[in-house]
Design an enzyme around this catalytic site. Structure first.
Site, PDB file in Angstrom:
ATOM      1  N   LYS A  80      44.457  35.924  33.952  1.00  0.00           N
ATOM      2  CA  LYS A  80      43.601  35.188  34.902  1.00  0.00           C
ATOM      3  C   LYS A  80      42.469  36.144  35.298  1.00  0.00           C
ATOM      4  O   LYS A  80      42.617  36.964  36.199  1.00  0.00           O
ATOM      5  CB  LYS A  80      44.418  34.784  36.128  1.00  0.00           C
ATOM      6  CG  LYS A  80      43.963  33.533  36.837  1.00  0.00           C
ATOM      7  CD  LYS A  80      42.636  33.581  37.515  1.00  0.00           C
ATOM      8  CE  LYS A  80      42.477  34.438  38.721  1.00  0.00           C
ATOM      9  NZ  LYS A  80      41.039  34.606  39.100  1.00  0.00           N
ATOM     10  N   GLU A 117      46.981  48.029  40.730  1.00  0.00           N
ATOM     11  CA  GLU A 117      45.864  48.987  40.699  1.00  0.00           C
ATOM     12  C   GLU A 117      44.856  48.495  41.724  1.00  0.00           C
ATOM     13  O   GLU A 117      44.201  47.473  41.510  1.00  0.00           O
ATOM     14  CB  GLU A 117      45.210  49.025  39.309  1.00  0.00           C
ATOM     15  CG  GLU A 117      46.143  49.431  38.190  1.00  0.00           C
ATOM     16  CD  GLU A 117      46.540  50.896  38.225  1.00  0.00           C
ATOM     17  OE1 GLU A 117      46.033  51.634  39.092  1.00  0.00           O
ATOM     18  OE2 GLU A 117      47.369  51.289  37.396  1.00  0.00           O
ATOM     19  N   CYS A 154      36.526  51.218  41.058  1.00  0.00           N
ATOM     20  CA  CYS A 154      37.576  51.480  42.045  1.00  0.00           C
ATOM     21  C   CYS A 154      37.736  52.959  42.343  1.00  0.00           C
ATOM     22  O   CYS A 154      38.008  53.333  43.475  1.00  0.00           O
ATOM     23  CB  CYS A 154      38.891  50.898  41.568  1.00  0.00           C
ATOM     24  SG  CYS A 154      39.249  51.349  39.877  1.00  0.00           S
ATOM     25  N   GLU A 172      36.454  50.891  51.732  1.00  0.00           N
ATOM     26  CA  GLU A 172      35.824  50.793  50.410  1.00  0.00           C
ATOM     27  C   GLU A 172      34.607  49.872  50.495  1.00  0.00           C
ATOM     28  O   GLU A 172      34.714  48.741  50.968  1.00  0.00           O
ATOM     29  CB  GLU A 172      36.836  50.209  49.424  1.00  0.00           C
ATOM     30  CG  GLU A 172      36.306  50.135  48.019  1.00  0.00           C
ATOM     31  CD  GLU A 172      37.310  49.522  47.053  1.00  0.00           C
ATOM     32  OE1 GLU A 172      37.821  48.423  47.348  1.00  0.00           O
ATOM     33  OE2 GLU A 172      37.571  50.136  46.015  1.00  0.00           O
TER      34      GLU A 172
END
Ligand code: NAD
Length: 506
Positions: A183, A258, A292, A393
């Site tokens: 997905k 992750e 990331c 972040e």
């Protein structure tokens, strides 16, 4: 390539399949907002069908029972097929994600091929059987372990590196004999769909690799919670990762997460300024900071801050920011209007918190920039590690410079984060750099470089950056179950020590 709008369908059971609802979602080029593709908005009914197909393929043994040599042969063909389709994949990846074509043509396609090739190579080296090392126990026993596929996997991926992060999941999943339903993120689904066809043509049997497209909140959530899913491989935000962990816990599903990061780069006082400034750009500006493991907390000896920031700004001014499809472009657009807005919000938060902007701070405007989502590389100086924009972040081209006075303090600041994905050290002294690297609480540490993710080394995070590891041997273990088979070699129950000892053979 021309400007036609590409139409896709779902890929289920080895075939293109129109979604149940008939509704489509637009995929745009973030440089100019032009619609470049349309993909189905899958429903929960489509998810059911994809999972039935994956389950039927798994139970049939058409892939799960293949020998190691048979799987290696198909994975090797798949590797070659990815390389044969290099130009198309690189072009579509750049067009839809905003990554530069220069990078996707080399790094991204090679990484996908590398994941497949490395999974095949490691599979070939894994012992098929591991025998128990102790001699016959209380009775003569044949005791050994084998690895088996887990079953049906769900691979849920974000929009920043759609192909690479898909391959981090499907390559080990396939190598270990699982079926998988992918997905991809709604804004970048195209290359995962292309890969499904390429892999199936290379010999992955129908039903083993399926792709459904649609919003995470409706079908991603449904997929992750589905009783037919045995293992979830998820890359994305920590917020959604936490929800996935809850869903996995409810179903006792295997899961690899992750997640996000806010990675520290420590410049040591012996660092070369030219190396430190280039390393800073590599760490926080690759893919306009939408990575990331981006290095976005820059810890600098206080006395070096001015000189280093000047060198960084000097190099930023020489970057070409623009159309990602132009091979001369160094930085492309931000992937979406929503992400651009997030970046602008955080820049405002940083200013309100009292950090000073040494460079940038604005959305890029004028000319080509007006139609797309472009943001200036932005440097905040004199930050503290307590500021919100330093702790959270941002996922954009924003660097937060934190001056420090001694190295122990710098390492403490580096480790003072809910995240633990990447870290870096810049130094001319190898011994010192290695010592600092060992003290950082992160899944990867780079010295005088950044972003080096290889298919033959593990990648993953400490703390809220996730759990489990992708790539190499670790990934193959994460997509398999281990089974102990034990046979008592005593010829009959009467003479068996165990039955006699427990009184079960009288
Ligand atoms: P996201 O978490 O919003 O979405 C990731 C995927 O999950 C998408 O496919 C999305 O459709 C799906 N999703 C969304 N809500 C869901 C739900 N409730 N249930 C199931 N699936 C759901 O992340 P994003 O915005 O696409 O990507 C950016 C984030 O990904 C950043 O936080 C970044 O740090 C992280 N990321 C991590 C890594 C890593 O390897 N650690 C790599 C790339 C990106």
């Amino acid at each position: 390539m021309n400007k036609e709008i590409l139409e896709y369908q779902l890929f289920i059971d080895g075939q293109w399949t129109a979604g149940e609802s008939g509704e489509m979602m637009d995929v745009i080029n973030p440089s100019n907002r032009e619609v470049v593709a349309r993909v189905p908005r899958a429903t929960q009914g489509d998810v059911d069908i994809a999972l039935q197909s994956a389950r039927a393929a798994f139970e049939s043994g058409v892939w799960s029972n293949k020998t190691i040599d048979e799987k290696v042969e198909v994975l090797t063909r798949a590797t070659m097929a990815v390389l044969a389709n290099k130009d198309k994949l690189a072009w579509l990846e750049a067009l839809t994600s905003g990554a530069t074509l220069r990078r996707t043509s080399f790094v991204d396609v090679m990484s996908v091929a590398g994941s497949l090739a490395m999974s095949a190579a490691i599979l070939k080296q894994l012992p098929e059987v591991e025998h128990a090392i102790c001699p016959p126990w209380v009775a003569p026993m044949h005791s050994y372990t084998i690895r088996e596929p887990i079953g049906v996997c769900a691979g849920i991926t974000p929009w920043n590196f759609p192909m690479i992060l898909a391959a981090y999941k499907f390559a080990p999943a396939l190598a270990m004999g699982n079926s998988i339903v992918m997905k991809p993120a709604s804004i970048t689904p195209v290359t995962t769909l292309e890969l499904a066809k390429i892999l199936t043509d290379a010999g992955i049997p129908p039903g083993v690799f399926n792709v459904i497209t649609g919003p995470g909140a409706s079908i991603g959530n449904y997929l992750a919670a589905h009783p037919q899913v045995d293992k979830i491989g998820f890359t994305g935000s920590t917020e959604v990762g936490r929800q996935i962990a809850h869903l996995a816990a409810d179903g006792i599903k295997r899961v690899t997460l992750e997640l996000g990061g806010k990675s520290p780069l420590i410049i040591l006082d012996d660092a070369d300024i030219d190396m430190a400034s280039s390393m800073t750009l590599l760490a926080f500006l690759t893919h306009s900071g939408q990575v990331c493991e981006s290095g976005t907390r820059l810890l600098v000896p206080r006395k070096m801050q001015d000189q280093l920031v000047e060198a960084i700004i000097d190099k930023i001014k020489k970057l070409n920011i623009g159309d990602q499809m132009d091979l001369a472009t160094d930085l492309g657009p931000i992937a979406s209007a929503q992400q651009l807005q997030t970046i602008m919000n955080y820049v405002k938060i940083g200013q309100d918190e009292g950090a000073q902007i040494a460079y940038g701070g604005n959305r890029l405007q004028g000319g080509i920039y007006d139609n797309g989502f472009f943001h200036e590389p932005t440097i905040f100086i004199n930050c503290t590690n307590q500021m919100q924009h330093v702790r959270e972040e941002i996922f954009g081209p924003v660097q937060c410079v934190i001056p420090y006075d001694d190295l122990d303090e710098a390492i403490a600041i580096a480790n003072d984060s809910p995240y633990g994905l990447g870290g870096g050290v810049c130094s001319t002294n190898t011994t010192r750099a290695q010592q600092v690297a060992k003290r950082m609480r992160t899944g990867s540490v780079w010295i005088n470089t950044w972003h080096i993710l290889r298919p033959d080394v593990p990648f993953g995070g400490y703390k809220e950056s996730g759990y489990g590891r992708e790539n190499c041997y670790h990934a193959l273990m994460a997509y398999s179950e281990v089974k102990h088979i034990c046979q008592d070699l005593t010829p009959d129950a009467r003479s068996s020590f165990i039955y006699t000892f427990l009184g079960f053979n009288r």
